[in-house]
Design a protein around this motif. Structure first.
Motif, mmCIF file in Angstrom:
data_model
loop_
_atom_site.group_PDB
_atom_site.id
_atom_site.type_symbol
_atom_site.label_atom_id
_atom_site.label_comp_id
_atom_site.label_asym_id
_atom_site.label_seq_id
_atom_site.Cartn_x
_atom_site.Cartn_y
_atom_site.Cartn_z
ATOM 1 N N LYS A 62 -7.303 8.022 -2.367
ATOM 2 C CA LYS A 62 -7.662 9.389 -2.073
ATOM 3 C C LYS A 62 -8.326 10.656 -3.067
ATOM 4 O O LYS A 62 -9.568 10.760 -2.771
ATOM 5 N N PHE A 63 -8.049 10.495 -5.015
ATOM 6 C CA PHE A 63 -8.381 11.404 -5.384
ATOM 7 C C PHE A 63 -8.613 10.762 -5.928
ATOM 8 O O PHE A 63 -9.912 10.715 -6.120
ATOM 9 N N ALA A 64 -8.651 9.237 -6.414
ATOM 10 C CA ALA A 64 -10.574 7.994 -7.131
ATOM 11 C C ALA A 64 -10.672 8.405 -6.339
ATOM 12 O O ALA A 64 -12.541 7.929 -7.493
ATOM 13 N N ASP A 65 -11.383 8.606 -5.805
ATOM 14 C CA ASP A 65 -12.723 8.368 -4.139
ATOM 15 C C ASP A 65 -13.511 10.193 -4.985
ATOM 16 O O ASP A 65 -14.848 9.102 -5.366
ATOM 17 N N LYS A 66 -13.290 10.031 -5.752
ATOM 18 C CA LYS A 66 -14.090 11.725 -5.689
ATOM 19 C C LYS A 66 -14.208 11.226 -7.549
ATOM 20 O O LYS A 66 -14.618 12.793 -8.074
ATOM 21 N N VAL A 67 -13.754 10.822 -8.549
ATOM 22 C CA VAL A 67 -13.472 10.155 -9.436
ATOM 23 C C VAL A 67 -14.540 9.384 -9.573
ATOM 24 O O VAL A 67 -14.647 8.236 -9.739
ATOM 25 N N LYS A 68 -15.570 9.476 -10.452
ATOM 26 C CA LYS A 68 -17.309 9.113 -10.949
ATOM 27 C C LYS A 68 -16.687 8.159 -12.738
ATOM 28 O O LYS A 68 -15.619 8.155 -13.037
ATOM 29 N N ASN A 69 -17.026 6.771 -12.582
ATOM 30 C CA ASN A 69 -16.959 6.009 -14.178
ATOM 31 C C ASN A 69 -15.550 5.615 -14.311
ATOM 32 O O ASN A 69 -15.012 5.447 -15.487
ATOM 33 N N ILE A 70 -15.011 5.589 -13.321
ATOM 34 C CA ILE A 70 -13.293 4.462 -14.106
ATOM 35 C C ILE A 70 -13.324 3.105 -13.161
ATOM 36 O O ILE A 70 -13.881 2.706 -12.463
ATOM 37 N N LYS A 71 -13.536 2.068 -14.472
ATOM 38 C CA LYS A 71 -13.913 1.198 -14.365
ATOM 39 C C LYS A 71 -12.472 0.097 -14.607
ATOM 40 O O LYS A 71 -11.070 0.070 -15.097
ATOM 41 N N LYS A 72 -12.249 -0.817 -12.806
ATOM 42 C CA LYS A 72 -11.186 -1.849 -13.145
ATOM 43 C C LYS A 72 -11.538 -2.723 -14.162
ATOM 44 O O LYS A 72 -12.109 -3.375 -14.701
ATOM 45 N N GLU A 73 -10.176 -2.859 -14.320
ATOM 46 C CA GLU A 73 -9.866 -4.010 -15.961
ATOM 47 C C GLU A 73 -9.592 -5.702 -15.511
ATOM 48 O O GLU A 73 -9.589 -5.552 -13.657
ATOM 49 N N ASP A 74 -9.999 -6.442 -15.574
ATOM 50 C CA ASP A 74 -9.354 -7.879 -15.491
ATOM 51 C C ASP A 74 -8.226 -8.448 -15.201
ATOM 52 O O ASP A 74 -8.151 -8.819 -13.590
ATOM 53 N N GLY A 75 -6.995 -7.650 -15.920
ATOM 54 C CA GLY A 75 -5.937 -8.582 -15.910
ATOM 55 C C GLY A 75 -5.242 -7.176 -15.337
ATOM 56 O O GLY A 75 -5.466 -5.835 -13.975
ATOM 57 N N TYR A 76 -3.789 -8.183 -14.713
ATOM 58 C CA TYR A 76 -2.769 -7.375 -13.982
ATOM 59 C C TYR A 76 -1.766 -7.367 -14.701
ATOM 60 O O TYR A 76 -1.443 -7.807 -15.670
ATOM 61 N N PHE A 77 -0.960 -6.055 -14.761
ATOM 62 C CA PHE A 77 -0.009 -6.137 -15.652
ATOM 63 C C PHE A 77 1.724 -6.092 -14.541
ATOM 64 O O PHE A 77 1.337 -5.344 -13.336
ATOM 65 N N THR A 78 2.624 -7.335 -14.693
ATOM 66 C CA THR A 78 3.802 -7.688 -13.937
ATOM 67 C C THR A 78 4.697 -6.668 -14.108
ATOM 68 O O THR A 78 5.645 -7.025 -15.670
ATOM 69 N N GLY A 79 5.413 -6.319 -13.625
ATOM 70 C CA GLY A 79 6.231 -5.141 -14.087
ATOM 71 C C GLY A 79 7.757 -5.085 -12.970
ATOM 72 O O GLY A 79 7.359 -5.976 -11.711
ATOM 73 N N PHE A 80 8.441 -4.733 -13.358
ATOM 74 C CA PHE A 80 9.601 -4.373 -12.388
ATOM 75 C C PHE A 80 10.262 -3.805 -12.358
ATOM 76 O O PHE A 80 10.360 -2.557 -12.822
ATOM 77 N N ARG A 81 9.974 -2.824 -11.150
ATOM 78 C CA ARG A 81 10.907 -1.945 -10.925
ATOM 79 C C ARG A 81 12.646 -1.123 -10.708
ATOM 80 O O ARG A 81 13.224 -2.526 -11.465
ATOM 81 N N ALA A 82 13.105 -0.707 -11.013
ATOM 82 C CA ALA A 82 14.678 -0.392 -12.016
ATOM 83 C C ALA A 82 15.500 -1.239 -10.835
ATOM 84 O O ALA A 82 17.173 -1.986 -11.510
ATOM 85 N N THR A 83 15.395 -1.517 -9.749
ATOM 86 C CA THR A 83 15.621 -2.766 -8.351
ATOM 87 C C THR A 83 15.990 -3.732 -9.091
ATOM 88 O O THR A 83 16.546 -4.747 -7.869
ATOM 89 N N GLY A 84 14.730 -4.547 -9.700
ATOM 90 C CA GLY A 84 14.360 -5.603 -9.621
ATOM 91 C C GLY A 84 13.627 -6.027 -9.238
ATOM 92 O O GLY A 84 13.349 -7.756 -9.236
#
Length: 291
Positions: A62-84
């Motif tokens: 909802k907030f990001a829709d108000k913001v101009k000039n945000i560029k998507k990166e090609d990659g993702y980051f795989t992480g883990f929550r504290a619960t695994g």
């Protein structure tokens, strides 16, 4: 909402920063203990949770829709929550994130379609690896520090351990002593609000707690917000004492905690019990806490 604040793993990138060493910004402290700070993303102001527990800088859709000039990166980051639980997080790049007159250029962030009530996302520690700061919860102020101003700070000095992954992820930990017996390493997490503690269930026995004793322990299951087939079990009970290893006078007694078998850390803890003034210097892996 509290569980939502634990969803994200933090990211770091070596980018340029401009700041004024005397910059101060008001913060709001909610009754829950969550810290709210105003920040601008590409010039658009919002209200964000200030999260020392890590977590990529997050914008709600909802907030990001108000913001101009945000560029998507090609990659993702795989992480883990504290619960695994595994999370695959999309990455974006903004032009700036500004807090008061301090600006961080080219920050990495993510955009997720999540509901954070009237708030616009999370501001996380990846912005501050080279910029020390103080949270003064007596005056509700966030202050940028210099090496000189930190030298004048009074209080207990505590060592931090900084975890970095693949040049992007950064997490903050410190050593604590549980019930004056076990020295453990806990994650610092202001995003948990006040007086929230999670401890791996392996330490219940050394604290003299029988997790099967339903007269003293309340258990429950919580489903993941991402995958309803994933559930985490918690055991809620009281523990006698927790103290900072490097600052024994900083302690909390007879506090409520959640034990769980699924944590990937020894524990996670709020920061409010450290004191009302908390300075964090990630570059030099230190924290100063005081009244």
């Amino acid at each position: 909402m509290r569980s939502t604040l634990h969803l994200f793993i933090c990211f770091f990138t070596f980018l340029s920063v401009t700041y004024s060493s005397s910059a101060q910004t008001p913060v709001e402290v909610l009754p829950s203990g969550h810290i709210i700070i105003k920040a601008s993303v590409n010039g658009v102001e919002g209200k964000f949770f200030f999260d020392t527990g890590g977590g990529i800088n997050l914008l709600t859709k909802k907030f990001a829709d108000k913001v101009k000039n945000i560029k998507k990166e090609d990659g993702y980051f795989t992480g883990f929550r504290a619960t695994g639980e595994r999370l695959d997080v999309p990455l974006y790049k903004a032009q700036t994130i500004s807090i008061g007159n301090w600006t961080y250029k080219q920050p990495t962030l993510t955009i997720l379609d999540v509901d954070l009530a009237s708030y616009d996302g999370l501001i996380s520690m990846n912005l501050f690896e080279n910029q020390p700061f103080t949270l003064d919860l007596n005056q509700n102020l966030f202050t940028l520090e210099t090496a000189k101003s930190l030298d004048k700070k009074q209080g207990q000095k505590v060592g931090l351990q900084i975890q970095k992954e693949r040049g992007v992820a950064v997490s903050l930990f410190t050593y604590v002593v549980l019930n004056e017996t076990d020295t453990l390493q806990f994650s610092l997490d202001s995003g948990a609000g006040n007086n929230t503690f999670s401890i791996h269930s392996r330490y219940a026995q050394s604290t003299g707690i029988d997790l099967s004793d339903t007269t003293k322990v309340k258990s429950f299951l919580r489903k993941s917000e991402f995958n309803p087939n994933v559930q985490t079990g918690y055991y809620v009970t009281s523990v006698k004492k927790l103290q900072l290893k490097d600052a024994a006078p900083v302690n909390i007694e007879n506090f409520t905690t959640r034990f769980t078998t699924d944590l990937i850390y020894d524990g996670i803890m709020s920061i409010n019990w450290f004191g009302k003034v908390i300075s964090i210097d990630i570059k030099n892996a230190t924290m100063i806490v005081g009244k």
